[in-house]
Design a protein around this motif. Structure first.
Motif, PDB file in Angstrom:
ATOM      1  N   TRP A  73       0.851  -1.204   0.000  1.00 14.68           N
ATOM      2  CA  TRP A  73       0.000   0.000   0.000  1.00 14.68           C
ATOM      3  C   TRP A  73       0.878   1.242   0.000  1.00 14.68           C
ATOM      4  CZ3 TRP A  73      -1.237   4.417   2.675  1.00 14.68           C
ATOM      5  CH2 TRP A  73      -2.503   4.977   2.428  1.00 14.68           C
ATOM      6  N   LYS A  74       0.939   1.894  -1.151  1.00 13.54           N
ATOM      7  CA  LYS A  74       1.739   3.121  -1.290  1.00 13.54           C
ATOM      8  C   LYS A  74       0.874   4.217  -1.931  1.00 13.54           C
ATOM      9  CE  LYS A  74       5.783   1.578   0.223  1.00 13.54           C
ATOM     10  NZ  LYS A  74       5.291   0.323   0.831  1.00 13.54           N
ATOM     11  N   LYS A  75      -0.383   4.252  -1.483  1.00 13.69           N
ATOM     12  CA  LYS A  75      -1.342   5.207  -2.053  1.00 13.69           C
ATOM     13  C   LYS A  75      -0.857   6.650  -1.934  1.00 13.69           C
ATOM     14  CE  LYS A  75      -6.093   6.879  -1.534  1.00 13.69           C
ATOM     15  NZ  LYS A  75      -7.372   6.732  -0.788  1.00 13.69           N
ATOM     16  N   ASN A  76      -0.274   7.015  -0.791  1.00 10.99           N
ATOM     17  CA  ASN A  76       0.137   8.406  -0.593  1.00 10.99           C
ATOM     18  C   ASN A  76       1.271   8.810  -1.536  1.00 10.99           C
ATOM     19  OD1 ASN A  76      -1.810   8.589   1.320  1.00 10.99           O
ATOM     20  ND2 ASN A  76      -0.461   9.134   3.020  1.00 10.99           N
ATOM     21  N   ILE A  77       2.135   7.861  -1.870  1.00  7.30           N
ATOM     22  CA  ILE A  77       3.193   8.140  -2.845  1.00  7.30           C
ATOM     23  C   ILE A  77       2.564   8.398  -4.211  1.00  7.30           C
ATOM     24  CG2 ILE A  77       5.188   7.175  -4.066  1.00  7.30           C
ATOM     25  CD1 ILE A  77       5.881   5.621  -1.538  1.00  7.30           C
ATOM     26  N   ASN A 201       3.040  20.347   2.285  1.00  7.47           N
ATOM     27  CA  ASN A 201       3.921  19.350   1.662  1.00  7.47           C
ATOM     28  C   ASN A 201       3.205  18.052   1.310  1.00  7.47           C
ATOM     29  OD1 ASN A 201       6.396  18.707   0.500  1.00  7.47           O
ATOM     30  ND2 ASN A 201       7.172  17.715   2.356  1.00  7.47           N
ATOM     31  N   GLY A 202       1.917  18.162   0.991  1.00  2.73           N
ATOM     32  CA  GLY A 202       1.186  17.033   0.438  1.00  2.73           C
ATOM     33  C   GLY A 202       0.879  15.927   1.420  1.00  2.73           C
ATOM     34  N   PHE A 203       0.690  14.739   0.875  1.00  3.87           N
ATOM     35  CA  PHE A 203       0.370  13.558   1.674  1.00  3.87           C
ATOM     36  C   PHE A 203       1.641  13.022   2.324  1.00  3.87           C
ATOM     37  CE2 PHE A 203      -2.887  13.931  -1.519  1.00  3.87           C
ATOM     38  CZ  PHE A 203      -4.056  13.566  -0.872  1.00  3.87           C
ATOM     39  N   ASP A 204       1.530  12.591   3.579  1.00  2.00           N
ATOM     40  CA  ASP A 204       2.674  12.077   4.320  1.00  2.00           C
ATOM     41  C   ASP A 204       2.921  10.623   3.937  1.00  2.00           C
ATOM     42  OD1 ASP A 204       4.567  11.253   6.209  1.00  2.00           O
ATOM     43  OD2 ASP A 204       3.743  12.559   7.764  1.00  2.00           O
ATOM     44  N   GLU A 205       4.048  10.344   3.333  1.00  2.00           N
ATOM     45  CA  GLU A 205       4.359   9.006   2.840  1.00  2.00           C
ATOM     46  C   GLU A 205       4.857   8.061   3.927  1.00  2.00           C
ATOM     47  OE1 GLU A 205       6.871   9.429  -0.610  1.00  2.00           O
ATOM     48  OE2 GLU A 205       5.497  10.886  -1.538  1.00  2.00           O
ATOM     49  N   ASP A 206       4.913   8.548   5.181  1.00  2.00           N
ATOM     50  CA  ASP A 206       5.244   7.658   6.293  1.00  2.00           C
ATOM     51  C   ASP A 206       4.110   6.684   6.593  1.00  2.00           C
ATOM     52  OD1 ASP A 206       7.718   8.787   6.617  1.00  2.00           O
ATOM     53  OD2 ASP A 206       7.203   9.973   8.389  1.00  2.00           O
ATOM     54  N   TYR A 207       2.900   7.007   6.129  1.00  2.00           N
ATOM     55  CA  TYR A 207       1.763   6.097   6.299  1.00  2.00           C
ATOM     56  C   TYR A 207       1.786   5.071   5.168  1.00  2.00           C
ATOM     57  CZ  TYR A 207      -0.070   9.623   9.530  1.00  2.00           C
ATOM     58  OH  TYR A 207      -0.223  10.505  10.575  1.00  2.00           O
ATOM     59  N   THR A 208       1.879   3.805   5.538  1.00  2.00           N
ATOM     60  CA  THR A 208       2.007   2.748   4.529  1.00  2.00           C
ATOM     61  C   THR A 208       0.894   1.707   4.628  1.00  2.00           C
ATOM     62  OG1 THR A 208       3.530   1.541   5.981  1.00  2.00           O
ATOM     63  CG2 THR A 208       4.509   3.022   4.339  1.00  2.00           C
ATOM     64  N   THR A 209      -0.183   2.062   5.324  1.00  2.00           N
ATOM     65  CA  THR A 209      -1.378   1.229   5.377  1.00  2.00           C
ATOM     66  C   THR A 209      -2.602   2.141   5.297  1.00  2.00           C
ATOM     67  OG1 THR A 209      -1.284   1.247   7.808  1.00  2.00           O
ATOM     68  CG2 THR A 209      -0.378  -0.692   6.685  1.00  2.00           C
ATOM     69  N   PRO A 210      -3.763   1.608   4.880  1.00  2.00           N
ATOM     70  CA  PRO A 210      -4.952   2.450   4.688  1.00  2.00           C
ATOM     71  C   PRO A 210      -5.474   3.074   5.974  1.00  2.00           C
ATOM     72  CG  PRO A 210      -5.215   0.297   3.634  1.00  2.00           C
ATOM     73  CD  PRO A 210      -3.997   0.216   4.487  1.00  2.00           C
ATOM     74  N   SER A 211      -6.227   4.156   5.792  1.00  2.00           N
ATOM     75  CA  SER A 211      -6.916   4.939   6.836  1.00  2.00           C
ATOM     76  C   SER A 211      -5.962   5.899   7.529  1.00  2.00           C
ATOM     77  CB  SER A 211      -7.604   4.041   7.875  1.00  2.00           C
ATOM     78  OG  SER A 211      -6.734   3.660   8.905  1.00  2.00           O
ATOM     79  N   VAL A 212      -6.494   7.030   7.912  1.00  2.00           N
ATOM     80  CA  VAL A 212      -5.811   8.085   8.689  1.00  2.00           C
ATOM     81  C   VAL A 212      -4.866   8.915   7.841  1.00  2.00           C
ATOM     82  CG1 VAL A 212      -4.352   8.650  10.684  1.00  2.00           C
ATOM     83  CG2 VAL A 212      -6.022   6.795  10.854  1.00  2.00           C
ATOM     84  N   LYS A 276      11.057  15.975  -0.167  1.00  2.00           N
ATOM     85  CA  LYS A 276      11.689  15.264   0.943  1.00  2.00           C
ATOM     86  C   LYS A 276      12.530  16.255   1.743  1.00  2.00           C
ATOM     87  CE  LYS A 276       9.757  11.921  -1.063  1.00  2.00           C
ATOM     88  NZ  LYS A 276       8.372  11.652  -0.661  1.00  2.00           N
ATOM     89  N   LYS A 277      12.183  16.412   3.020  1.00  2.00           N
ATOM     90  CA  LYS A 277      12.859  17.388   3.868  1.00  2.00           C
ATOM     91  C   LYS A 277      13.641  16.678   4.958  1.00  2.00           C
ATOM     92  CE  LYS A 277       9.057  20.731   3.303  1.00  2.00           C
ATOM     93  NZ  LYS A 277       9.761  21.934   2.846  1.00  2.00           N
ATOM     94  N   GLN A 278      14.735  17.281   5.381  1.00  2.00           N
ATOM     95  CA  GLN A 278      15.529  16.754   6.473  1.00  2.00           C
ATOM     96  C   GLN A 278      14.917  17.182   7.795  1.00  2.00           C
ATOM     97  OE1 GLN A 278      17.657  14.265   4.992  1.00  2.00           O
ATOM     98  NE2 GLN A 278      18.950  14.967   6.659  1.00  2.00           N
ATOM     99  N   LYS A 279      14.791  16.244   8.727  1.00  2.00           N
ATOM    100  CA  LYS A 279      14.304  16.599  10.069  1.00  2.00           C
ATOM    101  C   LYS A 279      15.378  17.371  10.801  1.00  2.00           C
ATOM    102  CE  LYS A 279      10.884  12.996  10.900  1.00  2.00           C
ATOM    103  NZ  LYS A 279      10.344  12.067  11.900  1.00  2.00           N
ATOM    104  N   GLU A 280      14.915  18.388  11.511  1.00  2.00           N
ATOM    105  CA  GLU A 280      15.858  19.166  12.309  1.00  2.00           C
ATOM    106  C   GLU A 280      16.305  18.359  13.507  1.00  2.00           C
ATOM    107  OE1 GLU A 280      14.083  22.834  13.389  1.00  2.00           O
ATOM    108  OE2 GLU A 280      13.695  23.472  11.318  1.00  2.00           O
ATOM    109  N   LYS A 281      17.601  18.412  13.795  1.00  2.00           N
ATOM    110  CA  LYS A 281      18.130  17.686  14.935  1.00  2.00           C
ATOM    111  C   LYS A 281      17.780  18.411  16.229  1.00  2.00           C
ATOM    112  CE  LYS A 281      22.021  15.597  12.472  1.00  2.00           C
ATOM    113  NZ  LYS A 281      23.497  15.462  12.423  1.00  2.00           N
TER     114      LYS A 281
END
Length: 283
Positions: A73-77, A201-212, A276-281
């Motif tokens: 499931w890579k719908k957000n991508i 920044n669009g849909f969050d691609e960290d979600y890799t399963t349906p819903s939410v 794709k953004k770098q997280k701030e440390k």
């Protein structure tokens, strides 16, 4: 007169292999009450069935097909890819099991409001009516036009949310009363300005399963920046074809944990999105 009469629109349809349902969706989209919009088929797969089916639309300049490797499931991508590709200033999203009413796009367009997402609903058809529609024995346009007559039969078929098929006049006292509450986004029927979606920044691609990840996550991120929501229930109506659920309680719970962590970290603009953004440390 709507201030956005001349706005360009892209309708993005999320699909996975189901060409039978897509045929019904395209039949509706290509016979809408307005036709000045592009259609993007956002396929979370690279199926030979879809490629073969879409050959009949190869000369239709309004339709674009985007696909990607079938890797779970890579719908957000896939959605982010469609957003990047979209030519419209305004985006309408539906799923590959959603058949819109014939005035669906026009109703979204008529209700466009600055810095607001439009949130619609769907009638969840039962298995018998879904089978009749899929096999071509019954058209959704007939149900749409004679909805009051079909209501008791839809109820017998255990359709859910049958009230969502009713049509109301825009700005009527009843429509205003029923649509007064702030709605949440449901990923199968919503619309927004492309620039607003790009801002978070669009849909969050960290979600890799349906819903939410394709709806609730968007809602709180939009709202943080004052991009509020407006209901188009009873205006921009859709039918949802029956199928077994593709998610379960564990899926929802896991996604809610991901969202809670992002909320706590105030990640209102996602890192793994359109860009794709770098997280701030943190110290």
């Amino acid at each position: 007169m709507n201030d956005y009469d001349n706005i360009t629109i892209s309708v993005i349809v999320s699909v996975y292999k189901d060409t039978e349902a897509l045929d019904l969706i395209l039949n509706s989209l290509l016979n809408q009450t307005i036709d000045d919009f592009e259609i993007i088929i956002s396929e979370d797969c690279e199926s030979s069935e879809m490629q073969t089916y879409l050959k009949k639309y190869k000369d239709n300049k309004r339709i674009t097909h985007l696909s990607q490797k079938d890797d779970g499931w890579k719908k957000n991508i896939a959605l982010n890819k469609a957003v990047r590709h979209a030519k419209g200033d305004y985006l309408i999203f539906i799923d590959g099991d959603i058949i819109p009413y014939r005035d669906f796009v026009e109703k979204h367009k008529q209700n466009i409001t600055h810095s607001r997402i439009l949130c619609g609903k769907r009638v969840e058809l039962g298995s018998f009516f879904s089978k009749l529609i899929r096999k071509g024995y019954l058209g959704t346009y007939i149900i749409e036009k004679l909805y009051w007559l079909f209501l008791p039969f839809l109820a017998l078929d255990k359709a859910r949310h049958i009230e969502e098929g009713l049509k109301l006049k825009k700005d009527s006292s009843l429509e205003k009363k029923l649509n007064k509450k702030r709605p949440m986004i449901i990923g199968c029927n919503f619309s927004c300005f492309k620039k607003d979606l790009e801002f978070i920044n669009g849909f969050d691609e960290d979600y890799t399963t349906p819903s939410v990840g394709e709806d609730i996550d968007l809602t709180w991120r939009f709202q943080h920046f004052g991009i509020d929501s407006k209901s188009v229930r009873y205006l921009a109506n859709t039918f949802h074809l029956y199928h077994p659920r593709t998610w379960n309680k564990q899926t929802v719970d896991n996604n809610n944990k991901i969202m809670k962590q992002k909320w706590d970290n105030e990640e209102f603009i996602c890192y793994n999105g359109l860009i794709k953004k770098q997280k701030e440390k943190t110290e």
